[in-house]
Structures are given as structure tokens and as C-alpha cells.
Design an enzyme around this catalytic site. Sequence first.
Site, mmCIF file in Angstrom:
data_model
loop_
_atom_site.group_PDB
_atom_site.id
_atom_site.type_symbol
_atom_site.label_atom_id
_atom_site.label_comp_id
_atom_site.label_asym_id
_atom_site.label_seq_id
_atom_site.Cartn_x
_atom_site.Cartn_y
_atom_site.Cartn_z
ATOM 1 N N HIS A 55 0.794 -1.262 0.098
ATOM 2 C CA HIS A 55 -0.142 0.000 -0.075
ATOM 3 C C HIS A 55 0.770 1.078 -0.055
ATOM 4 O O HIS A 55 1.118 1.712 1.120
ATOM 5 C CB HIS A 55 -0.777 0.065 1.231
ATOM 6 N N HIS A 57 1.545 5.202 -2.263
ATOM 7 C CA HIS A 57 1.128 6.070 -3.151
ATOM 8 C C HIS A 57 2.291 6.836 -3.745
ATOM 9 O O HIS A 57 2.677 7.973 -2.961
ATOM 10 C CB HIS A 57 0.033 7.189 -2.508
ATOM 11 N N PHE A 58 2.661 6.400 -5.105
ATOM 12 C CA PHE A 58 3.979 7.283 -5.298
ATOM 13 C C PHE A 58 3.634 8.494 -6.257
ATOM 14 O O PHE A 58 4.572 9.030 -6.936
ATOM 15 C CB PHE A 58 4.804 6.168 -6.161
ATOM 16 N N ASN A 89 -4.812 6.125 -7.553
ATOM 17 C CA ASN A 89 -5.211 7.539 -7.579
ATOM 18 C C ASN A 89 -4.192 8.590 -7.748
ATOM 19 O O ASN A 89 -3.664 9.452 -6.930
ATOM 20 C CB ASN A 89 -5.853 7.792 -6.162
ATOM 21 N N HIS A 169 -11.034 1.131 0.403
ATOM 22 C CA HIS A 169 -10.942 2.107 1.712
ATOM 23 C C HIS A 169 -12.273 2.276 2.261
ATOM 24 O O HIS A 169 -13.259 2.596 1.717
ATOM 25 C CB HIS A 169 -10.274 3.392 1.151
ATOM 26 N N HIS A 223 -5.801 -0.119 5.625
ATOM 27 C CA HIS A 223 -5.810 0.588 7.012
ATOM 28 C C HIS A 223 -6.857 0.419 7.844
ATOM 29 O O HIS A 223 -7.420 1.662 8.391
ATOM 30 C CB HIS A 223 -5.429 2.242 6.520
ATOM 31 N N ASP A 290 0.516 2.724 3.686
ATOM 32 C CA ASP A 290 -0.087 3.665 3.288
ATOM 33 C C ASP A 290 0.649 4.928 2.945
ATOM 34 O O ASP A 290 0.334 6.142 3.451
ATOM 35 C CB ASP A 290 -1.346 3.991 4.187
ATOM 36 N N GLY A 309 -2.521 12.267 4.612
ATOM 37 C CA GLY A 309 -1.436 11.326 4.164
ATOM 38 C C GLY A 309 0.070 11.417 5.081
ATOM 39 O O GLY A 309 0.202 12.436 5.341
#
Length: 429
Positions: A55, A57-58, A89, A169, A223, A290, A309
Site C-alpha cells: 500500500h 502512493h507514489f 489515485n 478504503h 488501513h 499507506d 497522508g
Amino acid sequence: MPVDLFLENCRTERGTFNIGVDDGRIVKITRDRMESSERIDLRGYHVLPGLIDAHVHFRDPGLEYKEDFRSGSMAAARGGFSTVIDMPNTVPPADTASEFERKIKIGERKSMVDFGLHAGYSDPSEVEGILKFGPASFKVFMDSVEMGKVEVLFRRLRELGSLVPITLHCENREIIRQSRENLGGVEDPYTYSLARPPLAEEVSVAEATALAYHYRHPVHICHLSTRRALRFIEPFREYVTCEVTPHHLLLDSGYLRRFGNLAKTNPPLRSAESGLSPGDLPDIDIIGTDHAPHTLPEKEMGVWEAPPGIPNLEVVLRVLLTLVSEGRMNISTIRRMLAEGPARIFGLDSKGFIREGMDADFTVVDLRREGEIRADEFYSRAHYTPFEGFRYKGDAVMTIVRGEVVMDDGEVLEGRGRYMACHNQKEHD
């Protein structure tokens, strides 16, 4: 015949072994010596299977100023991760076959570690095309999508005979809307946690488990943040898996008063009474960071405007090894939740285990190394963390991806990550 790489004095839970690597794979686990082109003496450091973060987010493509595949994968390598699975996303989202394929090419050009991709979901007609690329899952944000549209995804995957997981989510958007209205626009980071109350997560998790049970389809819940939500899952373990983040495991809503928006995340940090703790780990399948980077100017906006985040790739192993040093968890739990579990859930058949024939991915750990977490030392572009100043004991000292050292003693070296199609294309009965 010599092997490419010989790892000597590798300490594991089963004893100390030597490992032979050839063509990126483990070919021999032995107590004997082997002739090799290269030899690394690990001097009794503890060796784990290469860690997998399911999990992250790049932000690539479209939001590279926050993080891209290169900076994010460097943070992963520094944190001991040999494989990551990126969320969809981005801008545009990876919710069509063409954008999913484009994202694979971006990752293969930039990533220092191996990677998989979760697919987004907006148009049911795109699902079949995306499946051809081996997505880890289809990710749905239930706080922004109508339930009827979520159900369409379950039905579409059943029509196609696919058991690719649906990753969710879980927060109920109507409860969030009403809770925020009740707060009357108060500008306080702590109040943010009240705008997304535990009930929003618990109702959404109940909906998710009902869908999983009705369609007999695997669901992975991201999460988790409350103990009650975790209990809702128990009767549906045949179909439902779940994860916890390091911040939901070790921090509570009081950190919003101390760190403000730097601790803002969705779902929010919970009270000590309703949240999760290390004692709940036996009932949780995996740990996912996350990793959700933003810029400091964005985080300094008002509480309702600042994006949620927390960047965690360079934090999580250190805080978990500290729990090991304190006797609050076993290192086998790290192996289960950050290697074996993600590989099993998301169909990474060549990852997650130190076995002959598997990819030669290793996370080498010094259980005695001590230090202090400092965000200004991160390889991630997000230089903030609510774990700032945390004293840790235990750290990754080497990360090896398919026999190539990509991190050595804190320094990230050049690596060339590969896209890992996930082999979870089993069919419905």
C-alpha cells in the site's frame, strides 16, 4: 559451476545459513560454501525475505512534485522494501487499460525496486482489459463511490470469472458528511478525527464484508483503525483480509494536537480506547504503510484543506523492530505481515519467502543498531513524520532485489525494478 552471488552467515529464525543466488533466484540454501562470482559476508545479521509494502502512493504520473517512482522507490529501498504495490489515485488515475499500461512503463523506467500495481475502477467496461496486465487488485474508495457502483464491480468480476481481490478504503461518506456538519466548521486538527468517526469505518466494513460474503469474492480492507471494525471481519475470514498502518498501530488521536496536520490521515488517528494496538496483530493479515507523501506547504494549509497522508516507508521497519527489542512482538510477525502475507494475498508467487527457486530478495537487519527518526534524512520527497524524534532499535542495513544490492548501510544504490504481474487470476466456481 560458480553462482552469481554467495551470501554467507545469514541468520534466520531457523538458524544460520549460506545462500547461493544465480540469475536473480535463490538456487541453494546450505551450510556449505559455494564458489561464486561475488561474496557478501553478512556477519550474522538477521536476514528476512525481501519486504513487500502492499500500500504505497507514489503520485506518478501527474503529482510527481510530491513523489515519483524514483524517489518513492529509493525510500522503499532505504526502508528495507524490495517490492511495493502502488495505488491508482494518480492524475490521471490508473483505471483504464491504457493508463494502467502507461503506469507500468513509468515504473519500469524509474523504480529502484520491484513493483506491482493496484488498478482503479470507474468504468466496468475497462475491467477486462486491465485484468490482462495482472493487477494486484481493484481499489475502491467507499467514501467517494456509491454502493451500487461498487456492487457492479463485484458482478463484473464474477462475469469474467476473476478472483482478483477488491481492495477497499472503508469509510461511509454519509456518516462523514453528517458528522462534519455537526462540528460547525471548527478549525482544529484534533476535531478532524471527530469528522470521520469510528462509526463511519465500522458501517463501511460491515458493508464490505456483506458484499464479499454474498459474491464469495476476496476483499482486502485497507488501513483498519478501530478494534470494532476488526471484530466485524472475524466471521468472514474465508473471503476478507485486512491491514493496519504503523500510525494506526502506534499513534493515537492525541498526536493531532502535537503534530497538527502532519498527523492528518484517512481514516484518522483514533483514541486509545477505540484504536488498534500491537496486541491486535495476531488478528490482522498484513501491515501496509499507506505511504502518502505531500509537500510541507500543503500540510500547512487549514485543517479542512490540507491533504491527508503520512510518509512511512523509512519509518515502519524501525518502529516494528523496536517493538521486537522491547519484547512486544516477534520478528516472525514482521516476516508474516510484511513479506509472506502480502505475497499470498496479492499473488506475488516468486516473492515473500526465502526458499530455493524464489526471487533472491532479502532485507538484512541489524537488530542492535540504534538511532532517532529524522524526516530531514528521508529519501522520500515528503520530509515530515509524526514519528519525528522516535528512538528506535533495529534497522535495515541492506536491501537486495533479485540478487542486486540496492541499499547498503543507509545508502541507496542504482537499481532497476521490474513490474510484477500478480498471479491471482483464479476463477470463480
